[in-house]
Design a protein around this motif. Structure first.
Motif, short mmCIF file in Angstrom:
data_model
loop_
_atom_site.label_atom_id
_atom_site.label_comp_id
_atom_site.label_asym_id
_atom_site.label_seq_id
_atom_site.Cartn_x
_atom_site.Cartn_y
_atom_site.Cartn_z
N CYS A 57 0.83 -1.27 -0.09
CA CYS A 57 -0.03 -0.01 0.20
C CYS A 57 0.90 1.18 -0.08
O CYS A 57 0.55 2.25 -0.70
CB CYS A 57 -0.89 -0.01 1.36
N ARG A 58 1.94 1.13 0.66
CA ARG A 58 2.96 2.52 0.70
C ARG A 58 3.22 2.52 -0.87
O ARG A 58 3.35 3.78 -1.14
CB ARG A 58 4.17 2.07 1.69
N GLU A 59 3.86 1.74 -1.35
CA GLU A 59 4.04 1.73 -2.72
C GLU A 59 3.14 2.30 -3.50
O GLU A 59 3.47 3.29 -4.48
CB GLU A 59 4.62 0.37 -3.58
N PHE A 60 2.03 1.56 -3.37
CA PHE A 60 0.88 2.11 -4.21
C PHE A 60 0.53 3.58 -4.13
O PHE A 60 0.49 4.23 -4.93
CB PHE A 60 -0.53 1.52 -3.89
N LEU A 61 0.56 4.16 -2.75
CA LEU A 61 0.19 5.46 -2.39
C LEU A 61 1.16 6.32 -3.33
O LEU A 61 1.02 7.47 -3.94
CB LEU A 61 0.43 5.84 -0.99
N THR A 62 2.48 6.07 -3.27
CA THR A 62 3.54 6.68 -3.95
C THR A 62 3.37 6.58 -5.52
O THR A 62 3.13 7.66 -6.16
CB THR A 62 4.88 6.25 -3.53
N ASP A 63 3.15 5.60 -5.91
CA ASP A 63 3.32 5.27 -7.54
C ASP A 63 1.85 6.06 -7.77
O ASP A 63 1.89 6.71 -8.88
CB ASP A 63 3.26 3.87 -7.72
N GLN A 64 0.76 5.71 -7.19
CA GLN A 64 -0.60 6.26 -7.60
C GLN A 64 -0.55 7.87 -7.98
O GLN A 64 -1.06 8.34 -8.75
CB GLN A 64 -1.92 5.69 -6.96
N ALA A 65 -0.08 8.20 -6.81
CA ALA A 65 0.07 10.05 -6.68
C ALA A 65 1.12 10.24 -7.90
O ALA A 65 0.46 11.48 -8.53
CB ALA A 65 0.57 10.19 -5.45
N ALA A 66 1.96 9.83 -8.05
CA ALA A 66 2.85 10.14 -9.11
C ALA A 66 2.07 10.01 -10.64
O ALA A 66 2.11 10.90 -11.30
CB ALA A 66 4.18 9.18 -9.18
N ARG A 67 1.42 8.83 -10.66
CA ARG A 67 0.65 8.66 -11.88
C ARG A 67 -0.29 9.68 -12.15
O ARG A 67 -0.42 10.27 -13.09
CB ARG A 67 -0.18 7.32 -11.85
N LEU A 68 -1.04 10.19 -11.10
CA LEU A 68 -2.12 11.03 -11.07
C LEU A 68 -1.63 12.62 -11.31
O LEU A 68 -2.15 13.40 -11.79
CB LEU A 68 -2.99 11.08 -9.89
N ALA A 69 -0.05 12.59 -11.07
CA ALA A 69 0.07 14.00 -11.23
C ALA A 69 0.61 14.19 -12.39
O ALA A 69 0.74 15.38 -12.93
CB ALA A 69 1.45 14.29 -10.09
N ASP A 70 1.00 13.30 -13.37
CA ASP A 70 1.60 13.08 -14.69
C ASP A 70 0.08 13.33 -15.37
O ASP A 70 -0.02 12.66 -16.21
CB ASP A 70 2.10 11.73 -14.84
N LYS A 71 -0.40 14.60 -15.57
CA LYS A 71 -1.51 14.80 -16.21
C LYS A 71 -1.73 14.53 -17.74
O LYS A 71 -2.61 14.16 -18.17
CB LYS A 71 -2.03 16.31 -15.97
N LYS A 72 -0.31 14.81 -18.20
CA LYS A 72 -0.55 14.77 -19.72
C LYS A 72 -0.63 13.12 -20.07
O LYS A 72 -1.18 13.14 -21.26
CB LYS A 72 0.63 15.13 -20.50
N ASN A 73 -0.36 12.36 -19.17
CA ASN A 73 -0.42 10.84 -19.57
C ASN A 73 -1.93 10.38 -19.06
O ASN A 73 -1.97 9.02 -19.24
CB ASN A 73 0.84 10.01 -19.17
N LEU A 74 -2.91 11.11 -18.76
CA LEU A 74 -3.91 10.46 -18.11
C LEU A 74 -5.15 10.62 -19.14
O LEU A 74 -5.22 11.67 -19.76
CB LEU A 74 -4.37 11.32 -16.93
N THR A 75 -5.92 9.73 -19.34
CA THR A 75 -7.01 9.84 -20.18
C THR A 75 -8.27 9.07 -19.26
O THR A 75 -8.14 8.13 -18.64
CB THR A 75 -6.90 8.53 -21.43
N THR A 76 -9.49 9.81 -19.53
CA THR A 76 -10.56 9.44 -18.64
C THR A 76 -11.22 8.43 -19.23
O THR A 76 -11.26 8.31 -20.48
CB THR A 76 -11.41 10.51 -18.63
N PHE A 77 -12.19 7.78 -18.80
CA PHE A 77 -13.28 6.76 -19.18
C PHE A 77 -14.36 7.54 -20.03
O PHE A 77 -14.38 8.82 -19.70
CB PHE A 77 -13.85 5.89 -18.25
N SER A 78 -15.06 7.23 -20.98
CA SER A 78 -15.92 7.87 -21.54
C SER A 78 -17.34 7.68 -20.66
O SER A 78 -17.20 6.97 -19.68
CB SER A 78 -16.21 7.19 -22.86
N GLY A 79 -18.22 8.42 -20.98
CA GLY A 79 -19.38 8.30 -20.19
C GLY A 79 -19.64 9.22 -19.13
O GLY A 79 -18.64 9.80 -18.95
N LYS A 80 -20.79 9.39 -18.65
CA LYS A 80 -20.80 10.50 -17.55
C LYS A 80 -20.19 10.14 -16.38
O LYS A 80 -20.04 8.97 -15.90
CB LYS A 80 -22.44 10.83 -17.31
N ALA A 81 -19.60 11.12 -15.88
CA ALA A 81 -18.91 10.85 -14.46
C ALA A 81 -20.10 10.46 -13.17
O ALA A 81 -21.16 11.02 -13.37
CB ALA A 81 -18.29 12.07 -13.96
#
Lengths: 888, 492
Positions: free
Chosen positions: A832-856
């Motif tokens: 979980c420690r690793e996840f919190l670090t990695d996931q935060a980094a992933r989420l900060a890397d805005k240009k590489n993020l794509t959302t799902f389609s459909g209504k939020a």
């Protein structure tokens, strides 16, 4: 009362019988021996070695080892060889004492005499079916030990099974919380329990949970399954099934369980609450059990459901099979089906007013009553309702094989029951309403007079005159209702009131006087309207519409005048006639349902307690003692743990049918608290009993649909604990924070989320299934409920963790405790420690993020801070963790 | 050919890959443990199936059409003119009275019913005409004109028997065991257990139509019992508008975000699995999560029936109200098979009770209506599979829990009849235009080449290249009759 069913015990072999020279009687002398000692394994329900000993022919055909008997030659018969075997390992029967010398001698003689038996040997006598005989407590339960453990222990020892020890405290705590309250423990409860080293720590928790209102909600839902709770269904506003406001029955269930109302009393209230407590609205609610079967289009379907589910729910009998023909397995004839129907034939439903609401569509009390004592019950030939057998009307009765006595005594109903609008609160509300009208009229007159500054002359006079007439008419209406109430009360509620006649005359007069005043008001109103229409107005003069309005008003005025004349002339004639306050119903109830209820809710009934105990056991352990929970008929083989079932059934009855007593007994057993973890556990056990039939460990299971939804809200600290009240729209299931039991649950009106987790089928649900399908994963992963609650919880826990030294570890730890009621292991912590670090980094890397389609999804949005969002994600993962939906 | 290119071999490696993927340090331990415990009792020489067929398979998929309630063999595929001849007489009065041989009933009927023989009553005449169809000239009733038109691709088995006289026979048809024996793995679950996946994005055992009612097996009719819940059938709703609830997290969530969560979830669940190596539900849940995320996109695509041409829709009768619903199911079944789903179990007539075909009265209107609802869609399915070249690799089974009694019930119906009834198969490796087995002149007893329901299972497994004996699980002894025997006579 109930006649003993143990007929055959009287005919076991005796020395006297042996000495008789006459041939051995197979039915009288042989069958009883075999039945008692052999059928269990070599009978129709269990046929070990493919051998059946329940008919002579089957004995001759034999099984895997060849014929069991050779007629005329007992010495060559395997049966004799087996029962006389010296080696205990091989001797039959394998359990208990060997057959007695006399019994063996009888068998020998019978075989030597040719093994004679009737060719068409009758099927086993259903009266001897285990479930049709009264349960008894076996004597050999060691005192001082929980009888459940004593009885299971005996069985385990016999098989060489060694039970696992108690599960870890946090596992037991979560188990008991979910089981008794349907919600996991809070972090505070978890910590307190782990700290409490006293001997009775567990018992204290059990007592608290059983006393908690959450318990009634949890177990209420279980019983709603069995009793087929359903809100009304139908097309748009048209009710086709069940009743409006039937939530009152749901509240009765929850309240009854919380107050530990005896089960026998609950049965009586559900089947005959209107006969046993005709004026108690709290009890009347219980008859929703019957009202729920209401079906708009077909009375026979309605009554069929009533018969079918009364029998299944309380007796574990499939009477429904006998609608068209005699039951194929059980001693229930087609006539018996209709005789059971006859108990319900007179009843129907109605909705009574409740305080504060005169419109029963908006609120009311749905209940049943006997409306028609005369309609006869006929057998429908082959179940066809178009073909009643009118030659033979049937009266209410239950098959004699189940024993007991049906005692139908008509019930005289008090006035409040047969004349609900004469109840005090209804009368008060009627008078109150009339009084309110009068008060309004007074206010209106004052206002009219005040207005004279604005309006002059005739118009003011008219307004005042009208207001004055309104006062008169409202006053007369008030007098009328009061007089009618007095007269009706004297007439119905009091025996031989000498003033009754006078009161009736007064009521008649008051009502007619009110009619005169009301008619006068109508005339006045029409006159004024006509005057207004005749005011010269250029625009309207030639208007066709205007002319039509004038004509219409003239007509109305003429009619009003005529009515007034009629009212005036009526008022001159003294009469005792007046309008009743509301509908009246029969003053007597047939008492049939009460008789049936008392027959069912009876210690002499062999089925009732067993069926209930089985339901309760199943919900504690995930598996019942008798698999066919609604069928205890002859097809239900004698259960493996019959002694236990019977012991508990008797215990239940001896303790005033207290469910809480039973719950306490069960959950404080060692059997209930065993570990399920089995990495290194008893491989030997697994070999002997892979399916855990003997409960040497706890079988883990999935939470029921409602408990999953409620737990999500609960761990997030957001569950709304408000109890009771009208059903909540099922479409609000993702946004409302109320417990799931309070949502609308009806045909085509079920919450999708609950449906996916095998929620109760509305039609019948004696036992839930426990499927694992990908749709469930999607519901937990993609629903607004899980997103929103994980976001809210993450923010709350993040604030708390921020105070700690190692914020990240603190967050993970309290998240585990909060969601899974345990601490994370070091491996989990690391992941979980690793996840919190990695996931935060992933989420900060805005240009590489794509959302799902459909209504939020609606509701709380994710955090804008990648670190916090990663924490939200972690909570979301834990809500999706296998152990969140699992009871270990 | 529109099969996905996955071969069984490729899938086995997928399965392995799946077991190992992302498991980190836990992977080996878990794998070893699964191996060691063999998922059951630590049998030394046993390992779970590797997903490979045991011998060369004839087909890849099975479409299993099950009519719930009991379709009359007498008014479908087993013409008995004698019923018209002797209508109104009791069986004992006809020259065929020996069909009531009590020995037979005793052996085959597992019931405590004392009055079984009372059920039979008087012979009831046929409610529909028959005619010879196709090159083979097999007689099919006039209620099945479209299926009759495909008869040259069909092998009819007229000698089925089962031994539950009530609708528990529905469950029995799928497990091979009388309900009195309890719950057992169903035929679809054995296939799921035995064979690797052809498409990792879809469940390999799909159920269409309302599952069986509680009276008659309920969800156990498509479950896996002791094989473990990961082999249960997955019910999908044929609703092109809303094929999968909660199918997407929506625009509020990033794909990368979900992927991260899924990864962590998998790791955490696997750690738990190490603690609980015998927890079959946990194993199943891990798999169902994996599948769920792939299904998010794959399932809605399956049910986009608008991708089909109008001509195809007409073929299945989707353009007509009477056949629309079952037509959509049959078309969906084809689309599922096309995408590699191994076993598609399609129910018709499940109604929350005994079943829509249960014509105790008004058999004529009941069956004519039911046949009208399924005849064209089923024929459409066969024709569609054939023209796409899929029929060779897809086995279509048409079955029902039992037939209906030659004796009439009331004035207009027939009772349950497990002693002799018909089923048929078509497609992969089946010899079309064949009739196999026979009932007596009255259609009462299966008398020639009798087959118990597990023979159908054995045939299906045989065509898939599976040997049920090699699938046995230690500690779960199966009887000979559980395995059945493949009906070789109908195989090409």
């Amino acid at each position: 009362m109930f006649r003993p069913l143990a007929v055959f015990l009287a005919v076991t072999a005796s020395a006297a019988q042996l000495s008789a020279a006459e041939p051995v009687d197979y039915v009288r002398q042989i069958k009883p021996i075999l039945r008692e000692r052999c059928y269990a394994c070599h009978g129709p329900l269990k046929t070990q070695q493919d051998l059946r000993l329940d008919t002579a022919r089957r004995m001759k055909t034999g099984g895997d080892s060849g014929p069991a008997i050779t007629p005329g030659k007992s010495a060559e018969s395997l049966l004799i060889e087996k029962v006389t075997e010296a080696d205990e390992e091989d001797r039959m029967p394998p359990e208990g004492k060997p057959l007695s010398a006399e019994q063996i001698e009888l068998l020998r003689r019978w075989i030597d005499e040719g093994a004679k038996a009737a060719v068409d040997e009758p099927a086993p006598d259903p009266r001897e079916h285990w479930a049709f005989r009264l349960p008894v407590k076996v004597a050999d339960v060691a005192t001082g030990k929980n009888p459940i453990d004593a009885l299971l222990g005996t069985e385990m020892r016999k098989r060489g099974l060694r039970p696992l020890g108690s599960a870890a405290p946090q596992v037991v705590l979560r188990r008991i919380h979910l089981d008794l309250a349907g919600l996991p423990p809070t972090r505070e409860q978890l910590r307190a329990f782990l700290k409490d080293s006293s001997d009775d720590a567990y018992r204290k928790v059990v007592d608290e949970l059983l006393a908690s209102p959450r318990h009634g909600e949890r177990w209420g839902r279980h019983w709603m399954d069995v009793w087929r709770y359903s809100d009304w269904s139908g097309y748009k506003n048209e009710i086709r099934n069940s009743q409006r406001h039937i939530w009152r029955w749901r509240d009765w269930i929850i309240e009854s369980l919380n107050e530990d109302k005896p089960y026998d009393r609950m049965i009586v209230e559900m089947l005959a609450g209107d006969e046993v407590a005709p004026t108690d609205p709290n009890v009347l609610r219980a008859t929703g059990f019957l009202g729920r079967n209401w079906y708009k289009f077909n009375r026979h379907v309605w009554l069929d459901n009533t018969v079918q589910h009364t029998a299944k729910a309380f007796l574990g009998l499939t009477f429904n099979c006998a609608r068209c023909h005699d039951h194929k397995f059980d001693p229930i004839s087609q006539k018996d089906y209709y005789r059971l129907r006859a108990f319900f034939e007179p009843h129907t439903t109605r909705t009574d007013r409740v305080p504060g609401q005169s419109d029963i569509n908006k609120d009311g009390l749905p209940r049943v009553y006997d409306s028609d004592a005369k309609t006869a019950t006929y057998l429908f030939i082959r179940g066809n309702d178009k073909k009643p057998d009118k030659e033979h009307p049937l009266s209410p009765a239950m098959p004699a094989v189940f024993g007991g006595k049906i005692d139908v005594q008509p019930v005289e109903l008090p006035v409040e029951a047969f004349y609900p609008d004469l109840r005090k609160f209804v009368v008060d509300e009627m008078i109150g309403k009339a009084r309110e009208n009068l008060r309004k009229a007074d206010v209106a007159l004052a206002a009219a007079k005040k207005n004279d500054a604005k309006l002059g002359g005739k118009k003011l006079m008219r307004a005042v005159a009208l207001a004055e007439q309104k006062i008169k008419s409202a006053g007369a209406a008030l007098a009328s209702i009061k007089a009618r109430v007095a007269a009706e009360w004297a007439k119905y509620a009091e025996k031989e009131n000498p003033q009754a006649k006078g009161l009736a005359l007064a009521a008649g007069e008051a009502e007619r006087q009110a009619a005169v005043e009301i008619a006068t008001l109508a005339v006045l109103q029409s006159e004024h309207k006509l005057t207004d229409l005749n005011v010269p107005s250029k625009a309207k003069k030639d208007d066709k519409k205007h002319k039509a309005a004038v004509d219409k008003t003239k007509k109305a005025l003429a009619a009003a005048r005529k009515k007034l004349e009629a009212a005036q002339s009526a008022a001159k004639q003294p009469s005792e006639k007046y309008t009743a306050l509301g509908k009246q119903y029969p003053r007597t109830s047939t008492g049939r349902r009460l008789a049936l209820a008392r027959w069912i809710a009876n210690k002499e009934n062999p089925l009732t307690a067993r069926v209930a105990v089985n339901h309760i056991w199943m919900r504690h352990f995930g598996r019942p003692l008798v698999d066919s929970v609604f069928d205890f008929g002859t097809r239900a083989g004698e259960p493996r743990h019959r002694a236990l079932l019977d012991w508990l059934a008797v215990e239940f009855m001896e303790n005033n049918w207290s469910m809480k007593h039973l719950h306490r007994l069960i959950v404080t057993s060692a059997a209930y608290r065993r570990a399920s973890a089995d990495r290194d556990a008893a491989a030997a056990n697994r070999k002997i009993d892979p399916d855990n039939h003997f409960l040497w460990r706890t079988s883990s299971r999935r939470l029921e649909a409602e408990a999953i939804r409620d737990s999500i809200l609960h761990v997030a600290g957001r569950l709304d604990l408000a109890m009771g009240g009208p059903e909540i729209d099922q479409k609000l299931g993702q946004s409302s924070r109320r417990r799931s039991v309070y949502f609308r649950h009806a045909y085509e009106k079920q919450m999708k989320f609950l449906e996916l987790f095998d929620g109760a089928s509305v039609n019948e649900c004696y036992r839930r299934s426990e499927s694992i399908v990908p749709q469930q994963a999607l519901a937990l992963a993609n629903s607004r409920l899980s997103f929103e609650q994980s976001r809210l919880l993450a923010r709350k826990l993040a604030r708390e963790a921020a105070k700690e030294k190692n914020e990240s570890d603190a967050f993970i730890t309290i998240a585990f405790e909060q969601v899974l009621s345990r601490s994370p292991s070091s491996q989990e912590l690391q992941l979980c420690r690793e996840f919190l670090t990695d996931q935060a980094a992933r989420l900060a890397d805005k240009k590489n993020l794509t959302t799902f389609s459909g209504k939020a999804t609606a509701g709380t949005k994710p955090s804008a801070d990648p670190k916090l969002r990663a924490k939200e994600n972690l909570i979301h993962v834990l809500l999706n963790h296998n152990d969140f939906v699992t009871v270990r | 050919m529109t099969y996905h290119s996955h071969s069984p071999t490729a899938h086995c490696s997928n399965r392995r890959a799946f077991l190992g993927a992302g498991m980190g340090f836990g992977a080996l331990a878990l794998g070893a443990m699964l191996q060691r415990d063999g998922w059951a009792n630590g049998e030394a020489n046993w390992s779970p199936p590797d997903g490979q067929p045991h011998f060369s398979p004839k087909v890849k998929n099975v479409i299993w059409l099950f009519m719930v309630g009991g379709t009359s063999h007498l008014e479908s595929f087993d013409h008995k003119p004698a019923l018209n001849r002797y209508a109104g007489m009791s069986i004992a009065e006809t020259p065929h009275h020996d069909v009531l041989n009590p020995k037979f009933l005793e052996e085959n009927v597992r019931t405590l019913a004392p009055d079984l023989r009372k059920v039979l009553a008087k012979l009831y005449p046929l409610q529909v005409g028959f005619r010879r169809r196709g090159q083979s000239g097999i007689e099919v009733s006039d209620w099945w004109p479209h299926v009759g038109g495909c008869i040259d691709d069909i092998a009819v088995v007229r000698s089925m028997w089962t031994n539950d006289i009530d609708h528990g026979a529905q469950l029995q048809f799928h497990t091979g065991r009388n309900t009195l024996d309890g719950y057992f793995p169903t035929i679809g679950s054995w296939i799921h257990y035995g064979l690797g996946s052809l498409n990792d994005d879809l469940p390999q055992f799909v159920v269409l139509g309302r599952p069986l009612a509680d009276c008659c097996g309920g969800n156990e009719g498509h479950r896996a019992s002791y094989l473990g819940p990961q082999h249960d059938g997955v019910p999908l709703t044929v609703d092109p508008k809303n094929p999968l609830p909660f199918a997407s997290p929506g625009a509020g969530v990033f794909r990368q975000e979900q992927r991260g969560e899924v990864e962590l979830l998998r790791k955490l669940n696997r750690l738990t699995a190490e603690e609980h190596p015998h927890d079959a539900a946990l194993q199943a849940r891990i798999k169902s999560y994996e599948l769920a995320f792939r299904m998010q996109t794959a399932v809605p695509e399956v049910f986009r029936l608008e991708q089909e041409t109008k001509a195809t829709e007409r073929l299945y009768g989707i353009d007509q109200s009477a056949t629309k619903s079952f037509g959509q199911m049959c078309l969906s079944a084809r689309r599922l098979a096309e995408r590699g789903v191994r076993f598609v179990q399609v129910y018709h007539g499940s109604n929350g009770g005994a079943g829509g075909w249960d014509a105790h009265s008004n058999l004529k209107s009941n069956h004519s209506k039911n046949c009208a609802a399924v005849d064209k869609p089923i024929a459409g399915l066969l024709k569609d599979l054939k023209r796409r070249g899929m029929l060779d690799e897809t086995l279509v089974v048409w079955a029902t829990e039992f037939g209906r009694s030659p004796g009439g019930e009331g004035k207009t119906g027939r009772d349950h009849h497990p002693f002799g009834f018909s089923i048929w198969m078509a497609g992969g490796g089946i010899k079309g235009g064949t009739v196999h087995g026979a009932t007596d002149e009255l259609g009462f007893l299966a008398v020639e080449d009798r087959h118990y329901v597990t023979d159908v299972h054995a045939t299906v497994l045989n065509q898939l290249g599976l040997d049920s004996r090699k699938l046995e699980v230690p500690g779960r002894k199966r009887l000979d009759i559980d395995h059945g025997k493949a009906i070789k006579e109908i195989l090409a």
